[in-house]
Design an enzyme around this catalytic site. Structure first.
Site, PDB file in Angstrom:
ATOM      1  N   LEU A  99      -6.482 -10.265 -11.862  1.00  0.00           N
ATOM      2  CA  LEU A  99      -7.087  -9.687 -13.137  1.00  0.00           C
ATOM      3  C   LEU A  99      -8.623  -9.612 -12.968  1.00  0.00           C
ATOM      4  CD1 LEU A  99      -6.036 -11.881 -16.352  1.00  0.00           C
ATOM      5  CD2 LEU A  99      -6.057  -9.613 -15.976  1.00  0.00           C
ATOM      6  N   VAL A 100      -9.192  -8.403 -13.402  1.00  0.00           N
ATOM      7  CA  VAL A 100     -10.414  -7.993 -13.547  1.00  0.00           C
ATOM      8  C   VAL A 100     -11.217  -8.691 -14.634  1.00  0.00           C
ATOM      9  CG1 VAL A 100     -12.254  -6.044 -12.961  1.00  0.00           C
ATOM     10  CG2 VAL A 100      -9.891  -6.049 -11.950  1.00  0.00           C
ATOM     11  N   GLU A 142       7.306   6.089  -9.067  1.00  0.00           N
ATOM     12  CA  GLU A 142       6.259   5.563  -9.389  1.00  0.00           C
ATOM     13  C   GLU A 142       5.205   6.331  -8.376  1.00  0.00           C
ATOM     14  OE1 GLU A 142       5.909   1.292  -9.221  1.00  0.00           O
ATOM     15  OE2 GLU A 142       4.211   1.328  -7.948  1.00  0.00           O
ATOM     16  N   LEU A 177      -3.963  -8.610 -19.357  1.00  0.00           N
ATOM     17  CA  LEU A 177      -3.091  -8.166 -18.169  1.00  0.00           C
ATOM     18  C   LEU A 177      -2.168  -7.034 -18.584  1.00  0.00           C
ATOM     19  CD1 LEU A 177      -1.765  -9.077 -15.528  1.00  0.00           C
ATOM     20  CD2 LEU A 177      -0.196 -10.512 -16.818  1.00  0.00           C
ATOM     21  N   ASP A 178      -2.192  -6.106 -17.707  1.00  0.00           N
ATOM     22  CA  ASP A 178      -1.124  -4.846 -18.057  1.00  0.00           C
ATOM     23  C   ASP A 178      -1.288  -4.367 -19.528  1.00  0.00           C
ATOM     24  OD1 ASP A 178      -0.342  -5.134 -15.355  1.00  0.00           O
ATOM     25  OD2 ASP A 178       1.258  -6.670 -15.847  1.00  0.00           O
ATOM     26  N   GLY A 214       0.985  -1.305   0.098  1.00  0.00           N
ATOM     27  CA  GLY A 214       0.122   0.022   0.113  1.00  0.00           C
ATOM     28  C   GLY A 214       0.805   1.322  -0.150  1.00  0.00           C
ATOM     29  N   SER A 215       1.933   1.205  -0.454  1.00  0.00           N
ATOM     30  CA  SER A 215       2.872   2.583  -0.596  1.00  0.00           C
ATOM     31  C   SER A 215       2.148   3.494  -1.360  1.00  0.00           C
ATOM     32  CB  SER A 215       4.179   2.176  -1.023  1.00  0.00           C
ATOM     33  OG  SER A 215       4.544   1.855  -2.229  1.00  0.00           O
ATOM     34  N   SER A 231       4.345   2.675 -15.322  1.00  0.00           N
ATOM     35  CA  SER A 231       3.613   3.084 -16.402  1.00  0.00           C
ATOM     36  C   SER A 231       2.174   3.026 -15.566  1.00  0.00           C
ATOM     37  CB  SER A 231       3.171   2.171 -17.359  1.00  0.00           C
ATOM     38  OG  SER A 231       4.387   1.814 -18.127  1.00  0.00           O
TER      39      SER A 231
HETATM   40  C1  GRF Z   1       3.843  -1.523  -7.269  1.00  0.00           C
HETATM   41  O1  GRF Z   1       5.276  -1.860  -7.630  1.00  0.00           O
HETATM   42  C2  GRF Z   1       2.947  -1.406  -8.479  1.00  0.00           C
HETATM   43  O2  GRF Z   1       3.512  -0.743  -9.539  1.00  0.00           O
HETATM   44  C3  GRF Z   1       2.773  -2.747  -8.651  1.00  0.00           C
HETATM   45  O3  GRF Z   1       2.563  -3.316  -7.111  1.00  0.00           O
HETATM   46  C4  GRF Z   1       3.469  -2.589  -6.369  1.00  0.00           C
HETATM   47  C5  GRF Z   1       2.464  -2.354  -5.258  1.00  0.00           C
HETATM   48  O4  GRF Z   1       3.008  -1.340  -4.336  1.00  0.00           O
HETATM   49  N1  GRF Z   1       1.576  -2.896  -9.224  1.00  0.00           N
HETATM   50  P1  GRF Z   1       2.353  -0.699  -3.234  1.00  0.00           P
HETATM   51  O5  GRF Z   1       1.523  -1.831  -2.540  1.00  0.00           O
HETATM   52  O6  GRF Z   1       1.508   0.311  -3.584  1.00  0.00           O
HETATM   53  O7  GRF Z   1       3.432  -0.510  -2.114  1.00  0.00           O
END
Ligand code: GRF
Length: 226
Positions: free
Chosen positions: A95-96, A177, A147-148, A15-16, A139
């Site tokens: 996946l949704v 990010e 997926l992605d 959850g960062s 991204s």
């Molecule tokens: C991030 O690297 C995001 O890009 C990927 O999963 C990770 C999630 O990190 N989809 P966090 O849980 O938000 O810390």
């Protein structure tokens, strides 16, 4: 008075990214509210962060459902109850289903740690190292059933340095990010980014190359492919 832009976050882990959103809202640099946090993991630290913030939180275990479609139907009923303007998948590891995505085209984002379309799926930092690329990154894209695979809005580029391993590279990507996600959310909340079919539009014009995060943490248009 304008109603605040409502964000629902789907997260499976740490959850960062959610925390970055909450911090930006608290500091007044993102005009929005996290209305709900939803997870497939009852013990996800992201859920605890959501609870602390006062958001509605819920977790549903996929094991309790017969199919992905059943799971998603129940999950998105809870999500819809918080009336989000945008749903952000931030480390959401499922996946949704196509039906739920189609019903929310242009209303769901994902953040992925690679320069899409390169390195979809898991262990993207190791994939980048194995491929020997000089640039890696993250991204933000609209979610599609693949997926992605949905249309990319914005990217942050990170150089691969001599001596990098997956952890070091992941750490440097994560630092870019968070500002990438926040800058994207500001544009979405301001109505400057939208999706027409599968075409991302920026200020009403088709965006042919993803926006790039500059060193000042602002998103800029690309003139040519770097
Ligand atoms: C991030 O690297 C995001 O890009 C990927 O999963 C990770 C999630 O990190 N989809 P966090 O849980 O938000 O810390």
């Amino acid at each position: 008075m304008r109603r605040p832009y409502r964000i629902a976050v789907l997260a499976s882990g740490r959850g960062s990214n959610l925390q970055a959103i909450l911090d930006a809202i608290a500091q007044g640099s993102l005009d929005a509210v996290v209305a709900g946090v939803f997870s497939d993991k009852a013990d996800a630290p992201a859920l605890a962060k959501g609870r602390e913030s006062g958001a509605v939180t819920a977790s549903l275990s996929p094991r309790a459902f017969a199919s992905r479609a059943d799971y998603d139907e129940s999950l998105f009923r809870l999500v819809d109850d918080v009336h989000p303007d945008l749903i952000v998948c931030a480390g959401y590891m499922r996946l949704v289903s196509e039906r739920e995505v189609a019903a929310r085209n242009g209303k769901m984002l994902n953040i992925h740690p690679s320069l899409l379309p390169a390195f979809k799926g898991l262990r993207t930092h190791q994939q980048a190292l194995d491929a020997g690329v000089s640039w890696h990154g993250a991204s933000v894209h609209f979610v599609s059933p693949e997926l992605d695979g949905g249309p990319v809005i914005a990217q942050a580029r990170v150089p691969v340095l001599p001596g990098d391993n997956a952890d070091r590279l992941a750490q440097r990507v994560l630092e870019r990010e968070h500002p990438l996600l926040l800058a994207s959310l500001r544009l979405l909340a301001a109505g400057r980014i939208d999706l027409a079919g599968s075409q991302v539009r920026f200020d009403g014009r088709a965006l042919h190359l993803p926006l790039q995060l500059d060193p000042d943490q602002r998103l800029v248009e690309q003139e040519t492919t770097p």
